[in-house]
Every structure is written in C-alpha cells, then in structure tokens.
Design a protein around this motif. Structure first.
Motif, short mmCIF file in Angstrom:
data_model
loop_
_atom_site.label_atom_id
_atom_site.label_comp_id
_atom_site.label_asym_id
_atom_site.label_seq_id
_atom_site.Cartn_x
_atom_site.Cartn_y
_atom_site.Cartn_z
N VAL A 1 -25.87 65.25 69.52
CA VAL A 1 -26.44 66.47 69.66
C VAL A 1 -26.96 66.75 68.34
CG1 VAL A 1 -26.07 69.04 70.24
CG2 VAL A 1 -25.18 67.13 71.76
N ILE A 2 -26.30 66.85 67.32
CA ILE A 2 -26.75 67.32 66.09
C ILE A 2 -27.79 66.41 65.59
CG2 ILE A 2 -25.81 67.45 63.62
CD1 ILE A 2 -23.15 68.16 64.66
N GLN B 1 -35.47 66.79 66.35
CA GLN B 1 -36.43 67.81 66.84
C GLN B 1 -36.83 68.96 65.89
OE1 GLN B 1 -37.57 67.43 69.90
NE2 GLN B 1 -36.70 65.60 69.39
N SER B 2 -35.93 69.61 64.95
CA SER B 2 -36.30 70.64 63.96
C SER B 2 -37.35 69.84 63.18
CB SER B 2 -35.12 71.20 63.51
OG SER B 2 -35.50 72.37 62.47
N MET B 3 -37.04 68.78 62.61
CA MET B 3 -38.10 68.25 61.53
C MET B 3 -39.25 67.94 61.99
SD MET B 3 -35.25 65.21 59.78
CE MET B 3 -36.83 64.34 59.00
N LEU C 1 -29.19 60.37 61.07
CA LEU C 1 -29.97 60.69 62.19
C LEU C 1 -29.40 59.73 63.14
CD1 LEU C 1 -33.59 61.43 60.80
CD2 LEU C 1 -31.74 63.24 61.59
N ASP C 2 -28.73 58.83 62.72
CA ASP C 2 -28.21 57.67 63.85
C ASP C 2 -26.96 58.40 64.44
OD1 ASP C 2 -27.21 55.60 65.21
OD2 ASP C 2 -27.07 54.33 63.44
N PRO C 3 -27.38 58.62 66.02
CA PRO C 3 -26.23 59.22 66.56
C PRO C 3 -24.84 58.07 66.83
CG PRO C 3 -28.22 58.69 68.20
CD PRO C 3 -28.46 58.05 66.66
N LEU D 1 -24.79 75.09 59.99
CA LEU D 1 -23.94 74.11 60.74
C LEU D 1 -22.86 75.06 61.04
CD1 LEU D 1 -23.10 71.46 61.85
CD2 LEU D 1 -21.85 71.10 59.67
N SER D 2 -22.33 74.86 62.33
CA SER D 2 -21.10 75.77 62.62
C SER D 2 -20.04 74.82 63.35
CB SER D 2 -21.48 76.77 63.68
OG SER D 2 -20.49 77.52 63.98
#
Length: 96
Positions: A34-35, A41-43, A68-70, A91-92
C-alpha cells in the motif's frame, strides 16, 4: 442447523492467517504494498520522476526502486518518512 446454513462457512480470513501462522508476514507485506503504491501514485500525480525523487532523498535510483518494490521489506521507517515528506505527505505508524 449446520454452519453453512447459518451463513458461516468458515473462519474469517484474519483467523485463517493466524491459524497458518502467517498473519504478521502477510500484514507487513500488505502495508508495504500500500505504501509503495501510494508513493508511486503521488509521484505520478505530481510529475516527480524517479531520478528527481532519488535526488531529493539523497539516494540512488536503484535504492529508490527498492523502496518502491512492494516485496522488498528492507526499508526503514525513517526512509519511508523521508519519502512521504518528499511528496508532501506524512507517514503515520501506530500500535493497536
């Protein structure tokens, strides 16, 4: 009346993962995916290239690719926090 007739076919997915002793591993992988997805997506939305992002994070493009590698679980919370900050997010992390 059987469990199937009552609408209860089996345990929940979470219970299944606990039974298989894979809950922690599966949850970690899901959070990382997810992160990584949110960062990518934000990039894209902000038109931030990987080269620019790596430069902002003061790291290499290959290190960014690992971030970025999940499937890569070697990313630290500090790195994730810096990446979030670089795209204007925070980040939370919480314990429940």
């Amino acid at each position: 009346m059987s469990d199937i007739e009552k609408g209860k076919i089996g345990s929940s997915f979470e219970e299944f993962l606990h039974e298989q002793d894979t809950y922690a591993e599966t949850t970690e992988l899901a959070v990382k995916r997810v992160i990584a997805y949110q960062l990518e997506q934000s990039m894209k939305e902000k038109s931030i290239t990987k080269v620019a992002m790596a430069k902002t994070l003061k790291t290499s493009r290959s290190q960014l690719d690992r971030l970025l590698d999940p499937k890569n679980d070697g990313t630290t919370i500090g790195t994730l926090a810096r990446a979030a900050e670089a795209i204007g997010m925070t980040l939370s992390v919480e314990l429940r």
